[in-house]
Design a protein around this motif. Structure first.
Motif: not given
Length: 344
Positions: A46-52, A300-307
């Motif tokens: 949530i917060f990592g992708n929001l920052l991106v 699911y964890y892939n969505s957290a890895m990109n940031p």
């Protein structure tokens, strides 16, 4: 690890009504551990992708066709973290679905749509990088903001239409109605997909992935050739035109390398689930529950890895995070800040 994942014998029901699913709770220690691991993934997604998204959309220096695709990709991963992972976390740990049957269908639809949206974004990004590396001087006229917008639109519309058509028509469990009814007792939210749709899902994953592998393979071959040419002329006097071409080629190669890492991370995360789903459908759904959950959460964890990848390899992202977290982003002049310490 399998000991922590294997729940004890069932002795409870999800709901005290006839037709309720059996609840198989974990003991307290594994339960806390699972909530911690899954919850960390939710927060990061949530917060990592929001920052991106904030970084790319706020800072004008980052407004480019490629970065708009990255911001849209972050939007898909953000939605996975915000609308899919929290509810899946409760289901995985509690072994019950407490959010209603209608929301179960919506949850499954969102799960498939947003994950395929990520895949489509990555595929278009690989095409973008291929053009940028193989023809860097002509690239700005080929892959414009409007072209990027079309790619973003396709990456959202097709997955949403596909998942809605499959899961709201009930086509996914044709021929498996009895098994589907048995699995989806009161308090359950498990999707049983027949062989035809599992094969379509696998091909929908495999074909774009194959395209990305071929494109990035060609990208790195071209990048290697470019590096050799630059090295050969390095000791010679270069014209301003040759020097500019070398800088542009180097910048595009670096961007392609970082995004190639993102694609590899996606494939590693999603391959176990895709293969397991295909095998399971043709072998009579024999996969143990804990193996299935591991595959699902790897995806699911892939969505957290990109940031995390961007934070490790993009200096501009680190600088943007500092500006956002410190509150400087609220200043009127922040949008025009220089995030690049040096010209590549």
């Amino acid at each position: 690890m399998s000991g922590n994942w294997s729940p004890p014998a069932a002795g409870q029901l999800c709901y005290n009504v006839n037709g309720s699913c059996v609840k198989m709770p974990y003991s307290p220690a594994p339960r806390v551990l699972l909530y911690t691991v899954f919850g960390f993934g939710v927060v990061l997604a949530i917060f990592g992708n929001l920052l991106v998204m904030i970084s790319i959309l706020h800072f004008r220096q980052l407004h480019s066709p490629t970065n708009f695709l990255i911001a849209s990709l972050a939007g898909a991963d953000f939605l996975v973290g915000a609308t899919v992972m929290p509810f899946s976390m409760v289901r995985s740990v509690e072994s019950c679905w407490y959010f209603g049957r209608s929301f179960c269908t919506l949850h499954t639809c969102c799960d498939v749509a947003f994950c395929y949206s990520s895949l489509f974004h990555l595929c278009f990004i690989s095409i973008d990088r291929y053009i940028a590396v193989t023809d860097p001087l002509v690239y700005p006229t080929k892959f414009t903001v409007s072209v990027s917008g079309i790619c973003i639109g396709i990456s959202w519309i097709l997955p949403l239409v596909y998942s809605g058509a499959v899961f709201y028509t009930g086509a996914y469990d044709d021929g498996l109605e009895e098994l589907s009814s048995a699995v989806n007792c009161i308090g359950g939210c498990q999707t049983v997909v027949n062989q035809n749709w599992v094969l379509i899902d696998f091909l929908s994953f495999f074909v774009p992935t194959l395209v990305m592998i071929i494109l990035y393979g060609n990208i790195f071959l071209v990048a290697r050739q470019q590096a050799q040419k630059i090295e050969n002329i390095g000791s010679k006097a270069q014209s301003s035109s040759e020097s500019y071409k070398a800088r542009v080629a180097k910048r595009e190669r670096k961007a392609a390398k970082i995004l190639g890492i993102t694609v590899i991370a996606f494939m590693i995360s999603w391959l176990p689930y895709s293969i397991d789903s295909l095998i399971d459908a043709y072998m009579g759904f024999i996969t143990p529950a804990y193996i299935y959950e591991i595959c699902v959460w790897c995806a699911y964890y892939n969505s957290a890895m990109n940031p995390l990848i961007y934070a490790l390899f993009y200096p501009w992202f680190k600088k943007a995070i500092k500006v956002i977290v410190s509150g400087q982003v609220l200043k009127n002049s922040s949008a025009t800040m220089n995030l690049f310490s040096e010209q590549m």
